[in-house]
Design a protein around this motif. Structure first.
Motif, PDB file in Angstrom:
ATOM      1  N   MET A   1       0.830  -1.204   0.000  1.00 39.47           N
ATOM      2  CA  MET A   1       0.000   0.000   0.000  1.00 39.47           C
ATOM      3  C   MET A   1       0.865   1.255   0.000  1.00 39.47           C
ATOM      4  SD  MET A   1      -1.294   0.146   3.984  1.00 39.47           S
ATOM      5  CE  MET A   1      -1.755   1.868   4.098  1.00 39.47           C
ATOM      6  N   SER A   2       0.308   2.283  -0.584  1.00 41.60           N
ATOM      7  CA  SER A   2       1.040   3.549  -0.572  1.00 41.60           C
ATOM      8  C   SER A   2       0.942   4.176   0.816  1.00 41.60           C
ATOM      9  CB  SER A   2       0.441   4.504  -1.611  1.00 41.60           C
ATOM     10  OG  SER A   2       0.921   5.808  -1.373  1.00 41.60           O
ATOM     11  N   ASP A   3       2.097   4.517   1.369  1.00 44.26           N
ATOM     12  CA  ASP A   3       2.093   5.099   2.696  1.00 44.26           C
ATOM     13  C   ASP A   3       2.263   6.611   2.663  1.00 44.26           C
ATOM     14  OD1 ASP A   3       1.506   2.895   4.110  1.00 44.26           O
ATOM     15  OD2 ASP A   3       3.541   2.460   4.777  1.00 44.26           O
ATOM     16  N   ILE A   4       2.159   7.197   1.465  1.00 36.72           N
ATOM     17  CA  ILE A   4       2.277   8.661   1.379  1.00 36.72           C
ATOM     18  C   ILE A   4       0.881   9.263   1.388  1.00 36.72           C
ATOM     19  CG2 ILE A   4       3.136  10.605   0.041  1.00 36.72           C
ATOM     20  CD1 ILE A   4       5.548   9.219  -0.192  1.00 36.72           C
ATOM     21  N   LYS A   5       0.637  10.061   2.406  1.00 40.49           N
ATOM     22  CA  LYS A   5      -0.669  10.698   2.518  1.00 40.49           C
ATOM     23  C   LYS A   5      -0.512  12.209   2.572  1.00 40.49           C
ATOM     24  CE  LYS A   5      -3.580   7.237   4.778  1.00 40.49           C
ATOM     25  NZ  LYS A   5      -4.347   6.930   6.008  1.00 40.49           N
ATOM     26  N   LYS A   6      -1.624  12.889   2.313  1.00 37.34           N
ATOM     27  CA  LYS A   6      -1.626  14.349   2.422  1.00 37.34           C
ATOM     28  C   LYS A   6      -1.943  14.737   3.860  1.00 37.34           C
ATOM     29  CE  LYS A   6      -2.914  15.756  -2.265  1.00 37.34           C
ATOM     30  NZ  LYS A   6      -3.304  14.541  -3.013  1.00 37.34           N
ATOM     31  N   PHE A   7      -0.952  15.256   4.551  1.00 36.21           N
ATOM     32  CA  PHE A   7      -1.081  15.668   5.950  1.00 36.21           C
ATOM     33  C   PHE A   7      -1.289  17.179   6.021  1.00 36.21           C
ATOM     34  CE2 PHE A   7       0.534  12.550   9.274  1.00 36.21           C
ATOM     35  CZ  PHE A   7       0.352  11.435   8.499  1.00 36.21           C
ATOM     36  N   MET A   8      -2.252  17.591   6.798  1.00 33.74           N
ATOM     37  CA  MET A   8      -2.482  19.023   7.024  1.00 33.74           C
ATOM     38  C   MET A   8      -2.475  19.317   8.517  1.00 33.74           C
ATOM     39  SD  MET A   8      -3.301  22.200   6.413  1.00 33.74           S
ATOM     40  CE  MET A   8      -3.890  22.530   4.743  1.00 33.74           C
ATOM     41  N   TYR A   9      -1.667  20.292   8.899  1.00 35.94           N
ATOM     42  CA  TYR A   9      -1.637  20.739  10.293  1.00 35.94           C
ATOM     43  C   TYR A   9      -2.300  22.116  10.354  1.00 35.94           C
ATOM     44  CZ  TYR A   9       1.925  17.104  10.802  1.00 35.94           C
ATOM     45  OH  TYR A   9       2.597  15.911  10.805  1.00 35.94           O
ATOM     46  N   ILE A  10      -3.441  22.206  11.027  1.00 38.93           N
ATOM     47  CA  ILE A  10      -4.140  23.484  11.156  1.00 38.93           C
ATOM     48  C   ILE A  10      -3.794  24.102  12.511  1.00 38.93           C
ATOM     49  CG2 ILE A  10      -6.384  24.627  11.154  1.00 38.93           C
ATOM     50  CD1 ILE A  10      -7.518  22.292   9.646  1.00 38.93           C
ATOM     51  N   ASN A  11      -3.340  25.335  12.460  1.00 34.41           N
ATOM     52  CA  ASN A  11      -2.964  26.038  13.691  1.00 34.41           C
ATOM     53  C   ASN A  11      -3.924  27.179  13.940  1.00 34.41           C
ATOM     54  OD1 ASN A  11      -0.169  24.766  14.362  1.00 34.41           O
ATOM     55  ND2 ASN A  11      -0.163  25.128  12.160  1.00 34.41           N
ATOM     56  N   THR A  12      -4.576  27.139  15.084  1.00 30.98           N
ATOM     57  CA  THR A  12      -5.669  28.091  15.335  1.00 30.98           C
ATOM     58  C   THR A  12      -5.414  29.016  16.532  1.00 30.98           C
ATOM     59  OG1 THR A  12      -6.844  26.616  16.852  1.00 30.98           O
ATOM     60  CG2 THR A  12      -7.303  26.342  14.507  1.00 30.98           C
ATOM     61  N   LYS A  13      -4.333  28.776  17.260  1.00 30.25           N
ATOM     62  CA  LYS A  13      -4.183  29.505  18.526  1.00 30.25           C
ATOM     63  C   LYS A  13      -2.955  30.410  18.537  1.00 30.25           C
ATOM     64  CE  LYS A  13      -6.626  26.017  21.225  1.00 30.25           C
ATOM     65  NZ  LYS A  13      -6.844  25.001  20.177  1.00 30.25           N
ATOM     66  N   ALA A  14      -3.004  31.449  19.355  1.00 24.64           N
ATOM     67  CA  ALA A  14      -1.880  32.374  19.498  1.00 24.64           C
ATOM     68  C   ALA A  14      -0.641  31.611  19.997  1.00 24.64           C
ATOM     69  CB  ALA A  14      -2.252  33.492  20.473  1.00 24.64           C
TER      70      ALA A  14
ATOM     71  N   LYS B   2     -10.836   1.765  10.167  1.00 25.86           N
ATOM     72  CA  LYS B   2      -9.775   1.823  11.173  1.00 25.86           C
ATOM     73  C   LYS B   2      -9.592   3.281  11.634  1.00 25.86           C
ATOM     74  CE  LYS B   2      -6.150  -0.667   9.931  1.00 25.86           C
ATOM     75  NZ  LYS B   2      -4.788  -0.899   9.354  1.00 25.86           N
ATOM     76  N   PHE B   3      -9.751   3.527  12.928  1.00 26.47           N
ATOM     77  CA  PHE B   3      -9.652   4.888  13.465  1.00 26.47           C
ATOM     78  C   PHE B   3      -8.370   5.091  14.259  1.00 26.47           C
ATOM     79  CE2 PHE B   3     -14.322   4.598  13.088  1.00 26.47           C
ATOM     80  CZ  PHE B   3     -14.592   5.797  12.462  1.00 26.47           C
ATOM     81  N   GLY B   4      -7.763   6.246  14.076  1.00 28.58           N
ATOM     82  CA  GLY B   4      -6.730   6.737  14.985  1.00 28.58           C
ATOM     83  C   GLY B   4      -7.350   7.844  15.816  1.00 28.58           C
ATOM     84  N   PHE B  35      -6.979   1.805  15.825  1.00 35.54           N
ATOM     85  CA  PHE B  35      -5.557   1.515  15.594  1.00 35.54           C
ATOM     86  C   PHE B  35      -4.728   1.933  16.802  1.00 35.54           C
ATOM     87  CE2 PHE B  35      -1.333   2.906  14.154  1.00 35.54           C
ATOM     88  CZ  PHE B  35      -0.861   1.712  13.610  1.00 35.54           C
ATOM     89  N   ARG B  36      -5.032   3.109  17.322  1.00 32.83           N
ATOM     90  CA  ARG B  36      -4.252   3.623  18.466  1.00 32.83           C
ATOM     91  C   ARG B  36      -4.965   4.830  19.036  1.00 32.83           C
ATOM     92  NH1 ARG B  36       1.305   4.240  16.439  1.00 32.83           N
ATOM     93  NH2 ARG B  36       1.433   2.078  17.111  1.00 32.83           N
ATOM     94  N   VAL B  37      -4.799   5.039  20.359  1.00 35.42           N
ATOM     95  CA  VAL B  37      -5.236   6.281  20.990  1.00 35.42           C
ATOM     96  C   VAL B  37      -3.973   6.994  21.442  1.00 35.42           C
ATOM     97  CG1 VAL B  37      -6.649   7.346  22.788  1.00 35.42           C
ATOM     98  CG2 VAL B  37      -7.355   5.152  21.786  1.00 35.42           C
ATOM     99  N   PHE B  38      -3.784   8.225  20.963  1.00 34.65           N
ATOM    100  CA  PHE B  38      -2.558   8.964  21.277  1.00 34.65           C
ATOM    101  C   PHE B  38      -2.898  10.164  22.151  1.00 34.65           C
ATOM    102  CE2 PHE B  38       1.011  11.816  20.640  1.00 34.65           C
ATOM    103  CZ  PHE B  38       2.091  10.950  20.635  1.00 34.65           C
ATOM    104  N   PHE B  39      -2.229  10.275  23.282  1.00 36.21           N
ATOM    105  CA  PHE B  39      -2.495  11.352  24.243  1.00 36.21           C
ATOM    106  C   PHE B  39      -1.407  12.414  24.106  1.00 36.21           C
ATOM    107  CE2 PHE B  39      -4.551   7.566  25.773  1.00 36.21           C
ATOM    108  CZ  PHE B  39      -5.777   8.017  26.252  1.00 36.21           C
ATOM    109  N   GLY B 119      -1.771   8.401  11.898  1.00 31.22           N
ATOM    110  CA  GLY B 119      -2.337   9.135  10.767  1.00 31.22           C
ATOM    111  C   GLY B 119      -2.173   8.375   9.463  1.00 31.22           C
ATOM    112  N   ILE B 120      -1.007   7.752   9.304  1.00 28.61           N
ATOM    113  CA  ILE B 120      -0.726   7.032   8.053  1.00 28.61           C
ATOM    114  C   ILE B 120      -1.549   5.745   7.974  1.00 28.61           C
ATOM    115  CG2 ILE B 120       1.075   5.793   6.762  1.00 28.61           C
ATOM    116  CD1 ILE B 120       3.102   7.799   7.991  1.00 28.61           C
ATOM    117  N   GLN B 121      -1.609   5.015   9.079  1.00 29.50           N
ATOM    118  CA  GLN B 121      -2.202   3.678   9.053  1.00 29.50           C
ATOM    119  C   GLN B 121      -3.728   3.668   9.179  1.00 29.50           C
ATOM    120  OE1 GLN B 121      -0.538   1.020   8.264  1.00 29.50           O
ATOM    121  NE2 GLN B 121       1.467   2.000   8.292  1.00 29.50           N
ATOM    122  N   SER B 122      -4.295   4.720   9.776  1.00 27.79           N
ATOM    123  CA  SER B 122      -5.743   4.714  10.012  1.00 27.79           C
ATOM    124  C   SER B 122      -6.498   5.254   8.802  1.00 27.79           C
ATOM    125  CB  SER B 122      -6.082   5.580  11.236  1.00 27.79           C
ATOM    126  OG  SER B 122      -5.362   5.128  12.360  1.00 27.79           O
TER     127      SER B 122
END
Lengths: 135, 130
Positions: A1-14, B2-4, B35-39, B119-122
């Protein structure tokens, strides 16, 4: 399986007052080692995280804003800032850190990482993401 | 599916952890996989066995531990966030020369890479917090 995903980090706080911004940046830096397709978005008070000229000397906490300049070296170069959030705070692109990256597909030309987008455009960008972190 | 799961807030101060508990229970009941719970952030405070709420209140830490045992859940506490907030397992106790540890049963301390991997696996990463 492809393990490359589109990751987005949203920053909302000061950046200061709570630790969310700093610990979010730690996730982005660690996550960069996983070679995903990474974007960041700054909305609401989150836009202050990348404001120029931060000085925390009177607060007694670490000024971590220089760390954002390293993002380009980590291949994190899609940084979206919501236009409406800037305008509501009387800020413009000139008030933000000049974050840059070297484009390996364009003879390592230095380019700007920050793109100011409308909330409508940002919604379209978010629609394309596969993993969305919000801080 | 599958949930993370990511939990960004401590117990009691914020509803995030209880909402996540309810979500995880409902997901498992519906036949989904966790899949995992991350704190992360103050969420690491969900992982101390020293929590002692009044008897007529829900024990959130125990609820996680019991759910983890029943369903073999992977409960991961972020090491960097844990070190800042005094959540310690035996390994961390030894490494940092502390006089005790407080990690609750079913939890383990590990790095942020575990969150990225979730994030990748879920199929879906669900974040609980503000």
């Amino acid at each position: 399986m492809s393990d490359i995903k589109k990751f987005m980090y949203i920053n909302t706080k000061a950046p200061y007052g709570t630790i969310y911004a700093w610990e979010s940046l730690e996730v982005v830096l660690i996550g960069a080692a996983f070679e995903q397709e990474v974007s960041m978005a700054f909305i609401g008070d989150g836009v202050y995280q990348i404001a120029k000229g931060q000085d925390t000397s009177d607060l007694g906490v670490k000024n971590f804003s220089p760390t954002y300049s390293a993002l380009g070296d980590y291949d994190v170069n899609k940084i979206y800032v919501e236009k409406e959030s800037l305008e509501a705070r009387g800020l413009t692109l000139d008030d933000l850190l000049g974050l840059k990256y070297e484009d390996e597909d364009d003879d390592w030309a230095e380019k700007d990482s920050i793109r100011v987008v409308s909330s409508t455009e940002l919604a379209e960008i978010l629609e394309q993401q596969e993993v969305v972190f919000s801080f | 599916m599958k949930f993370g799961i990511q939990i960004n807030e401590g117990p009691y101060n914020h509803e995030a952890s209880v909402s996540a508990l309810n979500f995880v229970r409902a997901a498992l009941d519906a036949g989904h996989e966790i899949f995992r719970v991350f704190f992360y952030h103050d969420g690491v405070n969900n992982g101390t066995r020293y929590t002692t709420p009044p008897q007529d209140d829900i024990n959130i830490v125990n609820s996680w531990s019991e759910l983890a045992e029943k369903h073999n859940l992977d409960l991961v506490v972020c090491v960097a966030a844990a070190q800042r907030r005094g959540i310690v397992d035996e390994g961390e106790q030894e490494r940092n020369g502390k006089d005790g540890n407080n990690i609750a049963p079913g939890f383990r301390i590990s790095g942020l890479g575990q969150l990225i991997e979730a994030g990748i696996q879920s199929d879906r990463l669900v974040v609980f917090g503000d």
